[in-house]
Design an enzyme around this catalytic site. Structure first.
Site, PDB file in Angstrom:
ATOM      1  CD  GLU A  43      -2.522   1.255   2.706  1.00 40.08           C
ATOM      2  OE1 GLU A  43      -3.577   1.917   2.782  1.00 40.08           O
ATOM      3  OE2 GLU A  43      -2.033   0.645   3.680  1.00 40.08           O
ATOM      4  CE  LYS A 116      -7.452   1.550   4.002  1.00 43.43           C
ATOM      5  NZ  LYS A 116      -6.095   1.912   4.480  1.00 43.43           N
ATOM      6  CB  CYS A 153      -4.337  -1.329   4.461  1.00 46.08           C
ATOM      7  SG  CYS A 153      -3.279  -1.477   5.933  1.00 46.08           S
TER       8      CYS A 153
END
Length: 295
Positions: A43, A116, A153
């Site tokens: 990431e 995200k 993540c």
């Protein structure tokens, strides 16, 4: 048989974006030379993990998908090497900033962008300061080498992420990550981190591929960050599972590595049908998941 070879790159990230992109390119080329078809980087690999501190000037790191240097590098390498590259980048769209993935197919085409969904806000993982919660919903991408789902993540801690991507047709689940020490909690989260994603793999009968960064990253006091001093040690431990969650390959905590594994997507599809987990789902009884706490 549809055979696909995947690679997870574990690397240390410096303060120099050009240096990080150069290292990433070298490691991508090595993985492609070993026959990897889909290659995952960590990431936000272009820089140190800037979310450790709050600085307004760091907003300027964000660029559109058409302008970001890492995405442009990914397009160039994907086309040259014939590989699929999910590229993590800090995205700007008009007045919003996102933590995003550009999924680049093996001809250099950008298949789409995932933003995200889950944004953390913890001591030294201060992402809500930098990122707007994603508005794309969970996505999968039909690449030359199979259909892949990519979470980012903090998404990896939520079973809904993995199940949603599986329901959308994903055959492999990828998670680029930046996770390390917990200075306030004073715990080693690494085993918990791994087990959580192993569970997603087992519950969906689908391999999980996770790529993390390594190394100590420090914050020196400055006027821009209000005099903050802190540090995070990113613990690597990248891994690849089989469809039952078993670890097939795992990396160290402190070395740059490339993990590689080959999967038969047709065999994995047959196993998902044989187990009947998706056949026996009862979504009409799952509405509690979407209810707010006060309902």
């Amino acid at each position: 048989m549809r055979q696909v070879k995947v690679a997870a790159i574990q690397m240390q990230c410096s303060k120099n974006p050009e240096e990080n992109r150069k290292k990433a390119e070298e490691m991508i080329r090595k993985a492609a030379g070993d026959g990897a078809n889909i290659i995952l980087l960590p990431e936000l690999f272009e820089r140190e993990y800037f979310c450790q501190q709050r600085r307004y000037d760091f907003y300027h790191y964000a660029k559109s998908v058409e302008e970001n240097e890492a995405v442009l590098m990914g397009q160039r390498l994907a086309k040259e090497l014939g590989v699929v590259l999910p590229i993590s980048f800090y995205e700007k769209e008009v007045n919003n900033l996102y933590n995003s993935i550009a999924c680049i197919d093996a001809d250099g085409t950008i298949l789409g962008v995932y933003r995200k969904t889950h944004i953390p806000d913890d001591h030294y993982y201060q992402e809500k300061f930098y990122f707007t919660p994603g508005d794309t919903g969970f996505r999968v991408f039909q690449t030359r080498f199979g259909t892949i789902g990519v979470g980012i993540c903090w998404d990896q801690w939520f079973p809904e992420t993995a199940r949603s991507m599986a329901l959308l047709g994903a055959e492999l689940l990828f998670y680029p990550t930046a996770i390390g020490s917990e200075p306030i909690l004073e715990c080693d989260s690494m085993p918990h981190w791994r087990r959580c994603m192993q569970g997603h793999s087992a519950a969906n009968l689908m391999p999980v591929i996770a790529a993390n960064r390594i190394g100590l990253e420090t914050v020196e006091p400055s006027e821009e960050n209000g005099g903050q001093t802190s540090s995070l040690t990113f613990y690597g431990s990248s891994f690849l599972t089989d469809e039952t969650g078993e670890l097939l390959k795992k990396a160290s905590r402190d070395k740059e590595e490339i993990l590689e594994e080959e999967y038969d997507l047709d065999e994995l599809s047959a196993k998902r049908l044989e187990w009947g987990l998706f056949r026996d789902r009862r979504p009409e009884y799952y509405s509690i998941i979407t209810k707010t706490a006060h309902q």
